[in-house]
Write a protein that holds these residues in place. Sequence first.
Motif, PDB file in Angstrom:
ATOM      1  N   VAL A  83       0.866  -1.186   0.000  1.00  0.00           N
ATOM      2  CA  VAL A  83       0.000   0.000   0.000  1.00  0.00           C
ATOM      3  C   VAL A  83       0.894   1.223   0.000  1.00  0.00           C
ATOM      4  N   PHE A  84       0.752   2.072  -1.009  1.00  0.00           N
ATOM      5  CA  PHE A  84       1.522   3.307  -1.112  1.00  0.00           C
ATOM      6  C   PHE A  84       0.650   4.442  -0.592  1.00  0.00           C
ATOM      7  N   TYR A  85       1.153   5.127   0.420  1.00  0.00           N
ATOM      8  CA  TYR A  85       0.375   6.172   1.092  1.00  0.00           C
ATOM      9  C   TYR A  85       1.142   7.489   1.049  1.00  0.00           C
ATOM     10  N   GLY A  86       0.493   8.538   0.575  1.00  0.00           N
ATOM     11  CA  GLY A  86       1.154   9.833   0.540  1.00  0.00           C
ATOM     12  C   GLY A  86       0.398  10.832  -0.312  1.00  0.00           C
ATOM     13  N   PRO A  87       0.871  12.089  -0.351  1.00  0.00           N
ATOM     14  CA  PRO A  87       0.187  13.130  -1.120  1.00  0.00           C
ATOM     15  C   PRO A  87       0.207  12.845  -2.615  1.00  0.00           C
ATOM     16  N   SER A  88      -0.613  13.551  -3.338  1.00  0.00           N
ATOM     17  CA  SER A  88      -0.652  13.427  -4.796  1.00  0.00           C
ATOM     18  C   SER A  88       0.662  13.897  -5.409  1.00  0.00           C
ATOM     19  N   GLY A  89       1.016  13.295  -6.543  1.00  0.00           N
ATOM     20  CA  GLY A  89       2.176  13.752  -7.293  1.00  0.00           C
ATOM     21  C   GLY A  89       3.509  13.423  -6.677  1.00  0.00           C
ATOM     22  N   THR A  90       3.560  12.365  -5.866  1.00  0.00           N
ATOM     23  CA  THR A  90       4.825  12.009  -5.213  1.00  0.00           C
ATOM     24  C   THR A  90       5.423  10.712  -5.748  1.00  0.00           C
ATOM     25  N   GLY A  91       4.813  10.129  -6.787  1.00  0.00           N
ATOM     26  CA  GLY A  91       5.427   8.981  -7.445  1.00  0.00           C
ATOM     27  C   GLY A  91       4.781   7.637  -7.176  1.00  0.00           C
ATOM     28  N   LYS A  92       3.624   7.595  -6.560  1.00  0.00           N
ATOM     29  CA  LYS A  92       3.004   6.313  -6.215  1.00  0.00           C
ATOM     30  C   LYS A  92       2.661   5.513  -7.474  1.00  0.00           C
ATOM     31  N   THR A  93       1.990   6.152  -8.429  1.00  0.00           N
ATOM     32  CA  THR A  93       1.628   5.454  -9.666  1.00  0.00           C
ATOM     33  C   THR A  93       2.864   5.083 -10.469  1.00  0.00           C
TER      34      THR A  93
END
Length: 422
Positions: free
Chosen positions: A43-53
Amino acid sequence: MQRPLADEIRPKTLDEVVGQRHLLGPNGVLRRLIENGTDANMVFYGPSGTGKTTIANIVAEKTNKTLYRLNATTASLQDIKDIIADVGTLMAPGGVLLYLDEIQYFNKKQQQSLLEFMENGKLTLIASTTENPYFYVYSALLSRSTVFEFKSVPAADVEQAVLRALEIQRGRLQLPLDWEEGVPLRIATACGGDVRKAVNAVEMLSQAAMPRDGVLYLTMDDASQVTQRSSLQYDRDGDAHYDLLSCLQKSIRGSDPDAAVYYLGRLLEAGDLLSPCRRLLVMAAEDVGLAYPMAIVVTKSCVDAAVQIGLPEARLPLAEAAILLATAPKSNSAHDAINAAMADVKKGRVGDIPRHLQNVHADTTGFDNQQHYLYPHNYPNHWVEQQYLPDLLKNARYYEWGPNKTEQAAKAYWERIKGRPL
């Protein structure tokens, strides 16, 4: 049709990813897992635009499983069933890697439908969320996954992505592209750690650039207009909202007026008036308390004025309250006292109310028509020794005098009246 710049610039390797050094640095656990071809549920958790996708795409390249993508905002239970139906078939002979974006929008039943296939290894889940997964993701699913927290990307790292985006735009445009000194850093600084937002700003600036001597020229003024307010990461019901309120309270509790007005300013700039009003009132009682009892009176007046006049002028009385609370002496003695008393109540330590404290009509039952209550105002200094707590708790101490001038003065007064140390 031209691809969006944010999609074209998306990194293909871990070395191209900006930020997240705590996860992707040479000794980062996530980097090692990816390079070893992991099929762990994550599970990748964090703000938008930080590289999760982006990281999820790179993981997909390292596995022999068939990649499926779903966005929980639009996907249904039937979409999950359709994917699971492919497990073990020619469509997904090696199993399924499901990238599920915004998992917080899946309900419990939708999340539970994945568990059986995660358990037997036929489905590998990589889920992403901008909300705290421990609040929004079903516990059984979390127990089968590893949570990785992505952080806002530092401006220095975002600037690298901005420069790459500008070079790509140079190759796309018919006219040469140039920019005023400081433009890349201005974009990187104003995006609030969101790389996608910074890249989108580059694309918008390039499209709006005015030709100058045959060159498309990006100016600081244009960059400032495109990025204004974009650094504000705020969601009225999300983590950023509560993080800012927490920072405000801890700054005031720590007696830092500069930090207090800064975090108050961020909340007000996002248009949130009522949340800081409520929190300031809480702080007046919780953190200043009996060290300066008038603080809550002044704070209430400032809050009432702020609500009445509204934004933007509301910032003035609220700033007054924040600075007052930050610079006031501190005491949490009342906070600790009520918490300790309520803890005993919750444990069932209540006991019978002393007979002499009961409502007077209780003495008309015929058992005893004398209440035996001693009326303090009939005694010197308006005080007389008698028991107020139930027998079970008669020796309990909940309140401890705070080490500030106001409470110590009150303590000295009552020690003199009661003739014993308190």
